[in-house]
Design a protein around this motif. Structure first.
Motif, PDB file in Angstrom:
ATOM      1  N   HIS A  86      37.286  41.663  59.960  1.00 58.84           N
ATOM      2  CA  HIS A  86      36.890  42.862  60.787  1.00 58.84           C
ATOM      3  C   HIS A  86      35.641  43.300  60.736  1.00 58.84           C
ATOM      4  O   HIS A  86      35.341  44.566  61.108  1.00 58.84           O
ATOM      5  CB  HIS A  86      38.050  43.751  60.211  1.00 58.84           C
ATOM      6  N   GLU A  87      34.699  42.587  60.171  1.00 58.17           N
ATOM      7  CA  GLU A  87      33.288  42.824  60.153  1.00 58.17           C
ATOM      8  C   GLU A  87      32.984  43.861  59.254  1.00 58.17           C
ATOM      9  O   GLU A  87      32.123  44.878  59.955  1.00 58.17           O
ATOM     10  CB  GLU A  87      32.787  42.738  61.508  1.00 58.17           C
ATOM     11  N   ILE A  88      33.872  44.404  58.395  1.00 55.56           N
ATOM     12  CA  ILE A  88      33.483  45.439  57.243  1.00 55.56           C
ATOM     13  C   ILE A  88      32.376  44.952  56.319  1.00 55.56           C
ATOM     14  O   ILE A  88      32.614  44.137  55.849  1.00 55.56           O
ATOM     15  CB  ILE A  88      34.736  45.874  56.625  1.00 55.56           C
ATOM     16  N   PRO A  89      31.346  45.812  56.219  1.00 60.78           N
ATOM     17  CA  PRO A  89      30.436  45.593  55.069  1.00 60.78           C
ATOM     18  C   PRO A  89      30.895  45.835  53.755  1.00 60.78           C
ATOM     19  O   PRO A  89      31.511  46.986  53.562  1.00 60.78           O
ATOM     20  CB  PRO A  89      29.195  46.523  55.557  1.00 60.78           C
ATOM     21  N   PHE A  90      30.863  45.096  52.699  1.00 61.38           N
ATOM     22  CA  PHE A  90      31.149  45.318  51.416  1.00 61.38           C
ATOM     23  C   PHE A  90      30.456  44.452  50.397  1.00 61.38           C
ATOM     24  O   PHE A  90      29.996  43.264  50.966  1.00 61.38           O
ATOM     25  CB  PHE A  90      32.610  45.000  51.320  1.00 61.38           C
ATOM     26  N   ASP A  91      30.465  44.834  49.223  1.00 61.51           N
ATOM     27  CA  ASP A  91      29.991  43.982  47.883  1.00 61.51           C
ATOM     28  C   ASP A  91      31.355  43.953  46.943  1.00 61.51           C
ATOM     29  O   ASP A  91      32.313  44.546  47.406  1.00 61.51           O
ATOM     30  CB  ASP A  91      28.878  44.548  47.063  1.00 61.51           C
ATOM     31  N   ILE A  92      31.028  42.983  46.098  1.00 61.71           N
ATOM     32  CA  ILE A  92      32.198  42.696  45.232  1.00 61.71           C
ATOM     33  C   ILE A  92      32.025  43.237  43.616  1.00 61.71           C
ATOM     34  O   ILE A  92      30.611  43.020  43.335  1.00 61.71           O
ATOM     35  CB  ILE A  92      32.860  41.499  45.303  1.00 61.71           C
ATOM     36  N   ALA A  93      32.937  43.642  42.937  1.00 61.40           N
ATOM     37  CA  ALA A  93      32.912  43.967  41.469  1.00 61.40           C
ATOM     38  C   ALA A  93      33.959  43.372  40.745  1.00 61.40           C
ATOM     39  O   ALA A  93      35.037  43.679  41.013  1.00 61.40           O
ATOM     40  CB  ALA A  93      32.791  45.591  41.031  1.00 61.40           C
ATOM     41  N   THR A  94      33.628  42.660  39.627  1.00 62.05           N
ATOM     42  CA  THR A  94      34.629  41.885  39.130  1.00 62.05           C
ATOM     43  C   THR A  94      34.532  42.353  37.442  1.00 62.05           C
ATOM     44  O   THR A  94      33.441  42.260  36.964  1.00 62.05           O
ATOM     45  CB  THR A  94      34.504  40.274  39.126  1.00 62.05           C
ATOM     46  N   VAL A  95      35.714  42.318  36.766  1.00 61.31           N
ATOM     47  CA  VAL A  95      35.652  42.748  35.232  1.00 61.31           C
ATOM     48  C   VAL A  95      36.296  41.462  34.583  1.00 61.31           C
ATOM     49  O   VAL A  95      37.533  40.991  34.914  1.00 61.31           O
ATOM     50  CB  VAL A  95      36.620  44.113  35.053  1.00 61.31           C
ATOM     51  N   ASN A  96      35.584  40.957  34.043  1.00 63.55           N
ATOM     52  CA  ASN A  96      36.063  39.964  32.911  1.00 63.55           C
ATOM     53  C   ASN A  96      36.562  40.177  31.501  1.00 63.55           C
ATOM     54  O   ASN A  96      35.513  40.564  30.813  1.00 63.55           O
ATOM     55  CB  ASN A  96      34.984  38.654  32.931  1.00 63.55           C
ATOM     56  N   TYR A  97      37.712  39.893  31.476  1.00 62.42           N
ATOM     57  CA  TYR A  97      38.305  40.461  30.050  1.00 62.42           C
ATOM     58  C   TYR A  97      38.319  39.318  29.026  1.00 62.42           C
ATOM     59  O   TYR A  97      38.594  39.643  27.926  1.00 62.42           O
ATOM     60  CB  TYR A  97      39.759  40.952  30.248  1.00 62.42           C
ATOM     61  N   SER A  98      38.033  38.145  29.435  1.00 63.18           N
ATOM     62  CA  SER A  98      37.951  36.913  28.658  1.00 63.18           C
ATOM     63  C   SER A  98      39.069  36.553  27.905  1.00 63.18           C
ATOM     64  O   SER A  98      38.973  36.087  26.653  1.00 63.18           O
ATOM     65  CB  SER A  98      36.667  37.055  27.955  1.00 63.18           C
ATOM     66  N   LEU A  99      40.228  36.640  28.466  1.00 62.42           N
ATOM     67  CA  LEU A  99      41.501  36.616  27.710  1.00 62.42           C
ATOM     68  C   LEU A  99      41.879  35.102  28.091  1.00 62.42           C
ATOM     69  O   LEU A  99      42.670  34.757  27.262  1.00 62.42           O
ATOM     70  CB  LEU A  99      42.635  37.534  28.345  1.00 62.42           C
ATOM     71  N   ARG A 100      41.592  34.662  29.016  1.00 63.02           N
ATOM     72  CA  ARG A 100      41.917  33.083  29.301  1.00 63.02           C
ATOM     73  C   ARG A 100      40.884  32.216  29.836  1.00 63.02           C
ATOM     74  O   ARG A 100      39.831  32.719  30.341  1.00 63.02           O
ATOM     75  CB  ARG A 100      43.020  33.378  30.643  1.00 63.02           C
ATOM     76  N   GLU A 101      40.949  30.864  29.608  1.00 64.31           N
ATOM     77  CA  GLU A 101      40.187  30.190  29.898  1.00 64.31           C
ATOM     78  C   GLU A 101      39.738  30.073  31.515  1.00 64.31           C
ATOM     79  O   GLU A 101      38.623  29.637  31.805  1.00 64.31           O
ATOM     80  CB  GLU A 101      40.625  28.364  29.504  1.00 64.31           C
ATOM     81  N   GLN A 102      40.760  30.356  32.246  1.00 66.31           N
ATOM     82  CA  GLN A 102      40.764  30.631  33.495  1.00 66.31           C
ATOM     83  C   GLN A 102      39.747  31.499  34.103  1.00 66.31           C
ATOM     84  O   GLN A 102      39.311  31.608  35.080  1.00 66.31           O
ATOM     85  CB  GLN A 102      41.970  30.608  34.094  1.00 66.31           C
ATOM     86  N   SER A 103      39.503  32.301  33.232  1.00 61.59           N
ATOM     87  CA  SER A 103      38.452  33.608  33.669  1.00 61.59           C
ATOM     88  C   SER A 103      37.330  33.058  33.904  1.00 61.59           C
ATOM     89  O   SER A 103      36.684  33.878  34.875  1.00 61.59           O
ATOM     90  CB  SER A 103      38.390  34.619  32.305  1.00 61.59           C
ATOM     91  N   LYS A 104      36.478  32.115  33.454  1.00 60.29           N
ATOM     92  CA  LYS A 104      35.297  31.561  33.735  1.00 60.29           C
ATOM     93  C   LYS A 104      35.426  30.953  35.157  1.00 60.29           C
ATOM     94  O   LYS A 104      34.565  31.275  35.772  1.00 60.29           O
ATOM     95  CB  LYS A 104      35.244  30.568  32.611  1.00 60.29           C
ATOM     96  N   GLN A 105      36.241  30.353  35.542  1.00 66.84           N
ATOM     97  CA  GLN A 105      36.525  29.782  36.738  1.00 66.84           C
ATOM     98  C   GLN A 105      36.453  31.031  37.909  1.00 66.84           C
ATOM     99  O   GLN A 105      35.926  30.759  38.965  1.00 66.84           O
ATOM    100  CB  GLN A 105      37.788  29.025  36.718  1.00 66.84           C
ATOM    101  N   GLU A 106      37.349  32.189  37.578  1.00 64.99           N
ATOM    102  CA  GLU A 106      37.535  33.152  38.630  1.00 64.99           C
ATOM    103  C   GLU A 106      36.183  33.832  38.791  1.00 64.99           C
ATOM    104  O   GLU A 106      35.781  34.161  39.937  1.00 64.99           O
ATOM    105  CB  GLU A 106      38.265  34.073  37.939  1.00 64.99           C
ATOM    106  N   VAL A 107      35.289  34.013  37.661  1.00 69.61           N
ATOM    107  CA  VAL A 107      33.949  34.580  37.630  1.00 69.61           C
ATOM    108  C   VAL A 107      33.086  33.857  38.616  1.00 69.61           C
ATOM    109  O   VAL A 107      32.484  34.201  39.599  1.00 69.61           O
ATOM    110  CB  VAL A 107      33.453  35.048  36.448  1.00 69.61           C
TER     111      VAL A 107
END
Length: 329
Positions: A35-56
């Motif tokens: 929809h061509e909406i302007p935005f940026d993103i914010a991510t919180v990494n709780y480092s509870l899972r190995e997968q967290s690194k991949q998500e970041v």
């Protein structure tokens, strides 16, 4: 899939998307692009899972690909009460970003299933129409507005949207842990009911929203630093709803028991964090402060004005708030 009314709130504004790489926020990410909406993103990494690194790494790769700014916060280890503390950390991070960088809207990917879970949990604790209606599409905070563009959509609809374009997203394995209350409600109640009665549940929430708007009067809440006040409304029900809504903006969730106590008590301390005073004409909410040595002159002035004793410690430290409450009383 996004409603025109919501899109109108986002166009021409500075928007920040709370992004977790899960199906919900990933679907919202690509719908905003569509929809061509302007935005940026914010991510919180709780480092509870190995997968967290991949998500970041995925979040940062998406941001780079689409020329967006990506903010990542590595949260400290949470020792206890994880759900509440994680929420506090998240929203503190989002608030600071909004204030520092001038974001007007915070977009979250809460969907119909989240809203339904909340409704059932509130119903089981004891709640009225306002609480049962739960999350709203928009919610005003001090310096920004929370917008939830997906509340009318079920998670399965979002997953099908992602699968149709073969878009990568991550599944959080902690969502399978039924010792977490929301997961228990999701797997045993809300998901089966949504599969069977999706259209009816959507209609019910539309009716609940209409009923809430008709029953609940909105308060004009004013602030002086951490001191909040508003003129009492026509019903105590509306007063308590306004108090509850304000405290949520301060990252404090009233319990069902605390809401009941507010019906019975003029003054209540909640969580040893806030003192709420329902005077004859106004409602006051302030941080709960103890062990302040006050001057005898100040004590006498408060006595004459009949200022609630539990408010006095905070007011002694905040002259502007004290002058305002004197003016109101």
């Amino acid at each position: 899939m996004l409603k025109d009314k919501i899109l109108s709130h986002l166009r021409g504004k500075k928007n920040l998307l709370a992004f977790s790489c899960g199906a919900d926020s990933t679907a919202l990410f690509f719908l905003l692009l569509k929809h061509e909406i302007p935005f940026d993103i914010a991510t919180v990494n709780y480092s509870l899972r190995e997968q967290s690194k991949q998500e970041v790494a995925y979040a940062e790769a998406l941001a780079k690909e689409h020329n967006l700014t990506s903010y990542v916060f590595n949260a400290p280890k949470i020792e206890q009460n994880f759900e509440a503390k994680a929420r506090e950390i998240r929203y503190d991070f989002f608030s600071k970003l909004s204030q520092t960088h001038g974001y007007e809207n915070l977009l979250t990917a809460h969907h119909l299933g989240d809203r339904f879970e909340w409704m059932l949990m509130q119903f089981c604790k004891g709640a009225g129409c306002a609480e049962l209606s739960g999350m709203q599409n928009t919610q005003k905070r001090d310096s920004y507005t929370i917008i939830r563009p997906l509340l009318h959509l079920d998670k399965q609809e979002l997953i099908e949207y992602l699968k149709s374009s073969n878009t990568l997203y991550f599944e959080d394995e902690s969502n399978l842990d039924e010792s977490i209350k929301r997961n228990y409600f999701r797997h045993n109640h809300t998901t089966p009911l949504l599969k069977k009665y999706l259209d009816g549940i959507k209609k019910s929430f539309a009716y609940l929203d209409e009923d809430r708007d008709a029953l609940i009067e909105e308060a004009d809440i004013k602030n002086i630093d951490e001191f909040a006040y508003f003129k009492r409304l026509q019903t105590q029900r509306s007063d308590i709803y306004a108090i509850d809504k304000y405290l949520k903006s301060q990252l404090y969730m009233l319990s069902a028991n605390e809401r009941e106590l507010l019906r019975e008590q003029e003054t209540l301390v909640v969580g040893r964090k806030f003192v709420i005073n329902q005077s004859k004409e106004f409602v006051f909410v302030a941080p709960y402060v103890t062990k302040v040595v006050m001057s005898s002159e100040f004590k006498e002035e408060c006595r004459v004005l009949k200022i609630e004793p539990k408010l006095r410690n905070y007011l002694y430290k905040n002259q502007e708030a004290f002058l305002k409450i004197k003016e109101l009383l």
